[in-house]
Design an enzyme around this catalytic site. Structure first.
Site, PDB file in Angstrom:
ATOM      1  N   LEU A 161       1.662  25.690 -12.054  1.00  0.00           N
ATOM      2  CA  LEU A 161       0.232  25.990 -12.125  1.00  0.00           C
ATOM      3  C   LEU A 161      -0.532  25.115 -11.125  1.00  0.00           C
ATOM      4  O   LEU A 161      -1.399  24.331 -11.497  1.00  0.00           O
ATOM      5  CB  LEU A 161      -0.300  25.783 -13.548  1.00  0.00           C
ATOM      6  CG  LEU A 161      -1.592  26.535 -13.871  1.00  0.00           C
ATOM      7  CD1 LEU A 161      -1.321  28.030 -13.960  1.00  0.00           C
ATOM      8  CD2 LEU A 161      -2.194  26.027 -15.182  1.00  0.00           C
ATOM      9  N   GLY A 162      -0.183  25.273  -9.841  1.00  0.00           N
ATOM     10  CA  GLY A 162      -0.927  24.616  -8.777  1.00  0.00           C
ATOM     11  C   GLY A 162      -2.048  25.526  -8.294  1.00  0.00           C
ATOM     12  O   GLY A 162      -2.551  26.371  -9.041  1.00  0.00           O
ATOM     13  N   ILE A 164      -1.981  28.063  -6.229  1.00  0.00           N
ATOM     14  CA  ILE A 164      -1.601  29.481  -6.278  1.00  0.00           C
ATOM     15  C   ILE A 164      -1.483  29.947  -7.721  1.00  0.00           C
ATOM     16  O   ILE A 164      -2.001  31.007  -8.094  1.00  0.00           O
ATOM     17  CB  ILE A 164      -0.290  29.710  -5.515  1.00  0.00           C
ATOM     18  CG1 ILE A 164      -0.500  29.462  -4.013  1.00  0.00           C
ATOM     19  CG2 ILE A 164       0.240  31.124  -5.753  1.00  0.00           C
ATOM     20  CD1 ILE A 164       0.781  29.439  -3.206  1.00  0.00           C
ATOM     21  N   SER A 183       4.630  23.409 -15.905  1.00  0.00           N
ATOM     22  CA  SER A 183       4.386  22.615 -14.711  1.00  0.00           C
ATOM     23  C   SER A 183       5.034  21.261 -14.922  1.00  0.00           C
ATOM     24  O   SER A 183       5.570  20.985 -16.006  1.00  0.00           O
ATOM     25  CB  SER A 183       2.869  22.474 -14.476  1.00  0.00           C
ATOM     26  OG  SER A 183       2.577  22.420 -13.096  1.00  0.00           O
ATOM     27  N   ARG A 184       5.007  20.408 -13.892  1.00  0.00           N
ATOM     28  CA  ARG A 184       5.616  19.091 -14.049  1.00  0.00           C
ATOM     29  C   ARG A 184       5.005  18.319 -15.208  1.00  0.00           C
ATOM     30  O   ARG A 184       5.670  17.553 -15.884  1.00  0.00           O
ATOM     31  CB  ARG A 184       5.476  18.289 -12.749  1.00  0.00           C
ATOM     32  CG  ARG A 184       6.438  18.709 -11.658  1.00  0.00           C
ATOM     33  CD  ARG A 184       6.192  17.959 -10.382  1.00  0.00           C
ATOM     34  NE  ARG A 184       4.892  18.284  -9.803  1.00  0.00           N
ATOM     35  CZ  ARG A 184       4.418  17.747  -8.684  1.00  0.00           C
ATOM     36  NH1 ARG A 184       5.121  16.848  -8.036  1.00  0.00           N
ATOM     37  NH2 ARG A 184       3.242  18.107  -8.216  1.00  0.00           N
ATOM     38  N   VAL A 239       7.230  34.415  -5.765  1.00  0.00           N
ATOM     39  CA  VAL A 239       6.501  34.267  -4.499  1.00  0.00           C
ATOM     40  C   VAL A 239       6.562  32.811  -4.033  1.00  0.00           C
ATOM     41  O   VAL A 239       5.777  32.389  -3.194  1.00  0.00           O
ATOM     42  CB  VAL A 239       5.032  34.721  -4.633  1.00  0.00           C
ATOM     43  CG1 VAL A 239       4.937  36.220  -4.796  1.00  0.00           C
ATOM     44  CG2 VAL A 239       4.324  33.992  -5.782  1.00  0.00           C
ATOM     45  N   ARG A 241       9.877  30.075  -3.545  1.00  0.00           N
ATOM     46  CA  ARG A 241      11.012  29.957  -2.638  1.00  0.00           C
ATOM     47  C   ARG A 241      12.217  30.611  -3.302  1.00  0.00           C
ATOM     48  O   ARG A 241      12.374  30.587  -4.520  1.00  0.00           O
ATOM     49  CB  ARG A 241      11.323  28.482  -2.338  1.00  0.00           C
ATOM     50  CG  ARG A 241      10.347  27.809  -1.389  1.00  0.00           C
ATOM     51  CD  ARG A 241      10.569  28.294   0.043  1.00  0.00           C
ATOM     52  NE  ARG A 241       9.800  27.532   1.025  1.00  0.00           N
ATOM     53  CZ  ARG A 241       8.598  27.843   1.444  1.00  0.00           C
ATOM     54  NH1 ARG A 241       7.998  28.917   0.945  1.00  0.00           N
ATOM     55  NH2 ARG A 241       7.984  27.121   2.353  1.00  0.00           N
ATOM     56  N   GLU A 270      17.547  33.908   3.326  1.00  0.00           N
ATOM     57  CA  GLU A 270      16.760  34.814   4.181  1.00  0.00           C
ATOM     58  C   GLU A 270      17.267  34.781   5.618  1.00  0.00           C
ATOM     59  O   GLU A 270      17.657  33.723   6.122  1.00  0.00           O
ATOM     60  CB  GLU A 270      15.287  34.406   4.128  1.00  0.00           C
ATOM     61  CG  GLU A 270      14.687  34.576   2.733  1.00  0.00           C
ATOM     62  CD  GLU A 270      13.239  34.132   2.664  1.00  0.00           C
ATOM     63  OE1 GLU A 270      12.654  33.764   3.708  1.00  0.00           O
ATOM     64  OE2 GLU A 270      12.677  34.153   1.563  1.00  0.00           O
ATOM     65  N   HIS A 288       9.347  38.402   2.574  1.00  0.00           N
ATOM     66  CA  HIS A 288       8.636  37.121   2.685  1.00  0.00           C
ATOM     67  C   HIS A 288       7.309  37.289   3.446  1.00  0.00           C
ATOM     68  O   HIS A 288       7.071  36.650   4.459  1.00  0.00           O
ATOM     69  CB  HIS A 288       9.511  36.072   3.377  1.00  0.00           C
ATOM     70  CG  HIS A 288       9.108  34.664   3.043  1.00  0.00           C
ATOM     71  ND1 HIS A 288       9.998  33.605   3.039  1.00  0.00           N
ATOM     72  CD2 HIS A 288       7.901  34.126   2.713  1.00  0.00           C
ATOM     73  CE1 HIS A 288       9.358  32.487   2.712  1.00  0.00           C
ATOM     74  NE2 HIS A 288       8.087  32.781   2.528  1.00  0.00           N
TER      75      HIS A 288
END
Length: 324
Positions: A161-162, A164, A183-184, A239, A241, A270, A288
Site C-alpha cells: 500500500l504505497g 500506487i 504492507s511491511r 503490476v 515485478r 521478460e 510490461h
C-alpha cells in the site's frame, strides 16, 4: 563572436552525467538530457578516464547497476533511476559507499493504478476474451458468450500500500469494492483493514493486486500457499515485478483451474511469457506497459532532470530513497 564564445563556455561548463543502459535499449534519454548536461556513454573516446571522475549516473530503464558498474565510477555520488522499482540497482553497495539513489517518485503512480484496475475489470468481465470470441466469428456459431462477474462488492487485497497501492484502493473504492491490504507495516490513519500475513489477506479476498517493491523479502511472496488461501475463484493481478510471484506455481494453479484467473503485466523472465497461459481465456497478458503513456514519460523526464539539477546545485533531491 562574443556570444558564440559565451555559448561554448556555457556548454563546456555543463556537468558530466554517465548514461547507463543496455546496448540493445531503444529508450532515448539523450534528446532531453543533452541540453542541460554533457552525456558520457561507453562509446565516448575518453569514457574510461571520464567515468572515474563522473559524479552522477542515470540508469535508463532496468539496466543492472551492479557492484562492478559502481566500481568503475570511484567518484560517483548519485544514481538516478528512471523507474519506480530499484531491484536492478545494488542498493546495498550504494549505501555502503554513501551514493544517493533516486527513483521516479510518483511519476508513474496514476497510470499504473489505472492499468491495475483495467486488468482486474478485464479479467472479471472477460473483455479481452469476448473480443477474441467476436473477432473470430464464434458468436453466431457458439451463441451467447459466458457471463462475467460484477466488480462492485468484491473484496480486494492490495499487496503493497504505497503510492500506487493507495491510488488503486481509491479507484476500486469508487466501484464499491471492499479494500484490505498487506504492507511491511501497518499504515497510520488508513481506513482499510490490515493483514500482516499475505496468506491471511488472500483467505479474506476475492482478488489480490500485487504492487509492492521487489526485495529479497518479497521475492516469490505470492506462492502456492497464498494461492491456495485465495481459492478456486480468486484472481491475481500483478503490476509490480514478475518475481513477486512464483511464476511456475502460478502457471500450475491456472492450468489446473485452482484459481479463477490473472491479469499480468510483468513476468519473471521478460520478455518471455509462459506459453501455457496463451490458450487460457481467464488470463489477460500485457507486455510490461502499465507505465507507458506520454503523460507518465513526461513526468519521468521532469523528475530525472529535477533530481540531477538539484544534485549539482547542492539542493535536496526530489525523490531520494531512504536506505534501511
Amino acid at each position: 563572436m562574443a556570444s558564440l564564445q559565451a555559448s561554448i563556455i556555457a556548454c563546456e561548463s555543463r556537468p558530466w552525467v554517465l548514461i547507463h543502459q543496455w546496448s540493445s535499449s531503444k529508450l532515448n534519454f539523450n534528446d532531453w538530457l543533452e541540453t542541460r548536461f554533457r552525456l558520457l556513454e561507453p562509446n565516448h573516446p575518453a569514457f574510461t578516464l571520464l567515468s572515474k571522475s563522473c559524479r552522477a549516473l542515470v540508469c535508463v530503464g532496468a539496466a543492472p547497476v551492479t557492484s562492478d558498474t559502481l566500481r568503475q565510477c570511484p567518484s560517483l555520488e548519485l544514481v538516478v533511476g528512471s523507474s519506480t522499482g530499484l531491484d536492478h540497482i545494488d542498493i546495498a553497495e550504494c549505501h555502503r559507499r554513501g551514493i544517493k539513489v533516486t527513483n521516479v517518485g510518483n511519476a508513474f503512480s496514476e497510470d499504473v493504478a489505472d492499468y491495475a484496475v483495467g486488468l482486474y475489470m478485464d479479467v472479471l468481465r472477460r473483455i479481452s476474451a469476448a473480443d477474441r470470441f467476436s473477432r473470430t466469428g464464434m458468436w453466431p456459431v457458439m451463441g451467447d458468450y459466458p457471463l462475467g462477474s460484477k466488480l462492485g462488492g468484491k473484496r480486494v487485497g492490495i499487496v503493497g500500500l504505497g503510492n500506487i497501492g493507495l491510488k488503486i484502493a481509491k479507484r476500486l473504492g469508487t466501484f464499491g469494492c471492499i479494500i484490505t491490504y498487506n504492507s511491511r507495516k501497518k499504515k497510520p490513519h488508513i481506513p482499510y483493514l490490515y493483514y500482516s500475513n499475505v496468506s491471511d489477506l488472500a483467505a479474506n479476498s476475492d482478488a489480490l493486486i500485487v504492487c509492492c517493491a521487489l526485495t529479497k523479502e518479497t521475492h516469490h511472496l505470492i506462492n502456492k500457499d497464498v494461492m491456495t488461501s485465495l481459492g478456486k475463484n480468486g484472481i491475481i493481478i500483478n503490476v509490480g515485478r514478475g518475481a513477486l510471484i512464483n511464476e511456475k506455481e502460478l502457471v500450475e494453479f491456472l492450468v489446473r483451474g485452482e484459481i479463477g484467473g490473472a491479469g499480468l503485466d510483468v513476468y519473471e523472465n521478460e520478455p518471455a511469457v509462459p506459453e501455457e497461459l496463451f490458450i487460457l481465456d481467464n488470463i489477460v497478458l500485457s507486455p510490461h506497459r502499465a507505465i507507458c503513456t506520454p503523460e507518465s514519460m513526461a513526468a519521468m523526464q521532469t523528475v530525472v532532470i529535477g533530481n540531477l539539477e538539484a544534485f549539482f546545485a547542492n539542493k535536496p533531491l526530489l525523490s531520494q530513497i531512504k536506505f534501511e
